[in-house]
Design a protein around this motif. Structure first.
Motif, PDB file in Angstrom:
ATOM      1  N   PRO A  19       0.805  -1.223   0.000  1.00 38.37           N
ATOM      2  CA  PRO A  19       0.000   0.000   0.000  1.00 38.37           C
ATOM      3  C   PRO A  19       0.838   1.274   0.000  1.00 38.37           C
ATOM      4  CG  PRO A  19      -0.210  -1.140   2.095  1.00 38.37           C
ATOM      5  CD  PRO A  19       0.598  -2.018   1.198  1.00 38.37           C
ATOM      6  N   ALA A  20       2.129   1.164   0.282  1.00 45.25           N
ATOM      7  CA  ALA A  20       3.004   2.337   0.282  1.00 45.25           C
ATOM      8  C   ALA A  20       3.763   2.506  -1.035  1.00 45.25           C
ATOM      9  CB  ALA A  20       3.990   2.240   1.445  1.00 45.25           C
ATOM     10  N   HIS A  21       3.532   1.636  -2.005  1.00 40.13           N
ATOM     11  CA  HIS A  21       4.213   1.736  -3.302  1.00 40.13           C
ATOM     12  C   HIS A  21       3.824   3.074  -3.950  1.00 40.13           C
ATOM     13  CE1 HIS A  21       5.253   1.027  -7.476  1.00 40.13           C
ATOM     14  NE2 HIS A  21       6.069   0.065  -7.034  1.00 40.13           N
ATOM     15  N   PRO A  22       4.754   3.744  -4.631  1.00 42.90           N
ATOM     16  CA  PRO A  22       4.451   5.038  -5.256  1.00 42.90           C
ATOM     17  C   PRO A  22       3.257   5.029  -6.219  1.00 42.90           C
ATOM     18  CG  PRO A  22       6.814   4.662  -5.256  1.00 42.90           C
ATOM     19  CD  PRO A  22       6.174   3.390  -4.755  1.00 42.90           C
ATOM     20  N   LEU A  23       3.044   3.949  -6.962  1.00 39.33           N
ATOM     21  CA  LEU A  23       1.882   3.894  -7.856  1.00 39.33           C
ATOM     22  C   LEU A  23       0.581   3.859  -7.057  1.00 39.33           C
ATOM     23  CD1 LEU A  23       3.136   1.425 -10.612  1.00 39.33           C
ATOM     24  CD2 LEU A  23       2.779   3.897 -10.842  1.00 39.33           C
ATOM     25  N   VAL A  24       0.577   3.116  -5.964  1.00 37.23           N
ATOM     26  CA  VAL A  24      -0.612   3.051  -5.108  1.00 37.23           C
ATOM     27  C   VAL A  24      -0.833   4.417  -4.444  1.00 37.23           C
ATOM     28  CG1 VAL A  24      -1.698   1.901  -3.143  1.00 37.23           C
ATOM     29  CG2 VAL A  24      -0.292   0.574  -4.738  1.00 37.23           C
ATOM     30  N   GLU A  25       0.256   5.040  -4.015  1.00 35.20           N
ATOM     31  CA  GLU A  25       0.153   6.375  -3.400  1.00 35.20           C
ATOM     32  C   GLU A  25      -0.457   7.378  -4.380  1.00 35.20           C
ATOM     33  OE1 GLU A  25       0.711   7.423  -0.357  1.00 35.20           O
ATOM     34  OE2 GLU A  25       1.816   5.754   0.536  1.00 35.20           O
ATOM     35  N   ARG A  26      -0.073   7.278  -5.640  1.00 35.08           N
ATOM     36  CA  ARG A  26      -0.602   8.211  -6.639  1.00 35.08           C
ATOM     37  C   ARG A  26      -2.100   7.993  -6.846  1.00 35.08           C
ATOM     38  NH1 ARG A  26       2.424   9.787 -12.310  1.00 35.08           N
ATOM     39  NH2 ARG A  26       1.129  11.590 -12.731  1.00 35.08           N
ATOM     40  N   VAL A  27      -2.522   6.742  -6.936  1.00 39.05           N
ATOM     41  CA  VAL A  27      -3.951   6.432  -7.062  1.00 39.05           C
ATOM     42  C   VAL A  27      -4.679   6.919  -5.809  1.00 39.05           C
ATOM     43  CG1 VAL A  27      -5.651   4.556  -7.160  1.00 39.05           C
ATOM     44  CG2 VAL A  27      -3.624   4.487  -8.626  1.00 39.05           C
ATOM     45  N   ARG A  28      -4.104   6.674  -4.655  1.00 37.52           N
ATOM     46  CA  ARG A  28      -4.708   7.090  -3.385  1.00 37.52           C
ATOM     47  C   ARG A  28      -4.947   8.608  -3.360  1.00 37.52           C
ATOM     48  NH1 ARG A  28      -1.222   4.856  -0.129  1.00 37.52           N
ATOM     49  NH2 ARG A  28      -2.572   3.075   0.304  1.00 37.52           N
ATOM     50  N   ALA A  29      -3.941   9.378  -3.771  1.00 36.73           N
ATOM     51  CA  ALA A  29      -4.068  10.840  -3.749  1.00 36.73           C
ATOM     52  C   ALA A  29      -5.224  11.306  -4.629  1.00 36.73           C
ATOM     53  CB  ALA A  29      -2.758  11.479  -4.198  1.00 36.73           C
ATOM     54  N   ILE A  30      -5.384  10.681  -5.774  1.00 39.48           N
ATOM     55  CA  ILE A  30      -6.486  11.053  -6.673  1.00 39.48           C
ATOM     56  C   ILE A  30      -7.826  10.658  -6.054  1.00 39.48           C
ATOM     57  CG2 ILE A  30      -7.553  10.661  -8.936  1.00 39.48           C
ATOM     58  CD1 ILE A  30      -4.629  10.068  -9.952  1.00 39.48           C
ATOM     59  N   CYS A  31      -7.934   9.409  -5.617  1.00 40.94           N
ATOM     60  CA  CYS A  31      -9.209   8.891  -5.119  1.00 40.94           C
ATOM     61  C   CYS A  31      -9.688   9.592  -3.852  1.00 40.94           C
ATOM     62  CB  CYS A  31      -9.106   7.388  -4.863  1.00 40.94           C
ATOM     63  SG  CYS A  31      -8.942   6.411  -6.368  1.00 40.94           S
ATOM     64  N   LEU A  32      -8.777   9.863  -2.937  1.00 43.88           N
ATOM     65  CA  LEU A  32      -9.200  10.452  -1.663  1.00 43.88           C
ATOM     66  C   LEU A  32      -9.536  11.936  -1.767  1.00 43.88           C
ATOM     67  CD1 LEU A  32      -6.932   8.598   0.920  1.00 43.88           C
ATOM     68  CD2 LEU A  32      -9.320   8.132   0.281  1.00 43.88           C
ATOM     69  N   GLY A  69      -6.998  -8.086   0.640  1.00 48.32           N
ATOM     70  CA  GLY A  69      -5.568  -7.823   0.563  1.00 48.32           C
ATOM     71  C   GLY A  69      -5.194  -6.672  -0.359  1.00 48.32           C
ATOM     72  N   ARG A  70      -6.179  -5.833  -0.687  1.00 49.56           N
ATOM     73  CA  ARG A  70      -5.976  -4.743  -1.645  1.00 49.56           C
ATOM     74  C   ARG A  70      -6.571  -3.441  -1.108  1.00 49.56           C
ATOM     75  NH1 ARG A  70      -7.306  -9.469  -4.188  1.00 49.56           N
ATOM     76  NH2 ARG A  70      -6.368  -9.847  -6.221  1.00 49.56           N
ATOM     77  N   PRO A  71      -5.979  -2.303  -1.500  1.00 49.62           N
ATOM     78  CA  PRO A  71      -6.635  -1.031  -1.189  1.00 49.62           C
ATOM     79  C   PRO A  71      -7.861  -0.865  -2.094  1.00 49.62           C
ATOM     80  CG  PRO A  71      -4.291  -0.704  -1.696  1.00 49.62           C
ATOM     81  CD  PRO A  71      -4.646  -2.110  -2.067  1.00 49.62           C
ATOM     82  N   THR A  72      -8.977  -0.510  -1.493  1.00 49.67           N
ATOM     83  CA  THR A  72     -10.160  -0.156  -2.268  1.00 49.67           C
ATOM     84  C   THR A  72     -10.535   1.264  -1.886  1.00 49.67           C
ATOM     85  OG1 THR A  72     -11.804  -0.939  -0.650  1.00 49.67           O
ATOM     86  CG2 THR A  72     -11.010  -2.547  -2.267  1.00 49.67           C
ATOM     87  N   PHE A  73     -11.100   1.980  -2.833  1.00 47.37           N
ATOM     88  CA  PHE A  73     -11.521   3.360  -2.591  1.00 47.37           C
ATOM     89  C   PHE A  73     -13.015   3.419  -2.833  1.00 47.37           C
ATOM     90  CE2 PHE A  73      -7.089   3.263  -3.522  1.00 47.37           C
ATOM     91  CZ  PHE A  73      -6.578   4.007  -2.460  1.00 47.37           C
ATOM     92  N   ARG A  74     -13.701   4.022  -1.869  1.00 46.90           N
ATOM     93  CA  ARG A  74     -15.159   3.979  -1.867  1.00 46.90           C
ATOM     94  C   ARG A  74     -15.772   5.357  -1.775  1.00 46.90           C
ATOM     95  NH1 ARG A  74     -16.378  -1.586   1.015  1.00 46.90           N
ATOM     96  NH2 ARG A  74     -14.400  -2.602   0.570  1.00 46.90           N
ATOM     97  N   ALA A  75     -16.875   5.518  -2.456  1.00 47.46           N
ATOM     98  CA  ALA A  75     -17.710   6.703  -2.327  1.00 47.46           C
ATOM     99  C   ALA A  75     -18.742   6.323  -1.270  1.00 47.46           C
ATOM    100  CB  ALA A  75     -18.384   7.045  -3.649  1.00 47.46           C
ATOM    101  N   GLY A  76     -18.455   6.675  -0.033  1.00 45.34           N
ATOM    102  CA  GLY A  76     -19.268   6.174   1.064  1.00 45.34           C
ATOM    103  C   GLY A  76     -18.990   4.691   1.229  1.00 45.34           C
TER     104      GLY A  76
END
Length: 135
Positions: A9-22, A34-41
């Motif tokens: 979850p700390a990989h730079p590609l995951v961090e980039r997706v995280r910044a956009i999604c959050l 075992g994966r980061p998921t991003f949710r709208a609610g």
């Protein structure tokens, strides 16, 4: 039962997706399978890692009109489990990855599952140009 971590979850590609999604209204990150998921609610709009073989990918929900053209583009594929529900996936770690396009894909996916109030908040904050600035 705890699922093994599929992607760091700390990989730079995951961090980039995280910044956009959050950056989206009421978006949260929840680890699932075992994966980061991003949710709208409570509803998932992006999942990192389509499969164990493709940990640096995202699973997204395209607009129904866009699904066919995406499938004709070799960069996109139908992910295991999610594909039959209309979801698609694309790799993040390919040479020449277009992060502007990925930002648009994430925006569309968010809009497919978000509540009306979340979309109104997004549009009030500048719509596609809001979280897109992070790409």
């Amino acid at each position: 039962m705890q699922h093994p971590e599929v992607v760091d979850p700390a990989h730079p590609l995951v961090e980039r997706v995280r910044a956009i999604c959050l950056a989206y209204p009421e978006s949260v990150e929840v680890e699932a399978w075992g994966r980061p998921t991003f949710r709208a609610g409570k509803k998932i709009f992006i999942m990192v890692s389509a499969s164990m073989d493709r940990p640096f990918s995202i699973v997204f929900k395209p607009d129904s009109d866009e699904r066919g053209p995406y499938l004709q583009d070799g960069r996109f594929f139908s992910p295991p489990y999610w594909g039959p529900g209309g979801w698609l996936a694309t790799d993040l770690d390919q040479p020449g990855t277009d992060w502007t396009e990925l930002g648009e894909i994430i925006d569309t996916s968010y809009r497919q599952v978000a509540l009306v109030r979340q979309i109104k908040a997004l549009d009030a904050a500048g719509g596609r140009n809001g979280p897109q600035r992070l790409v």
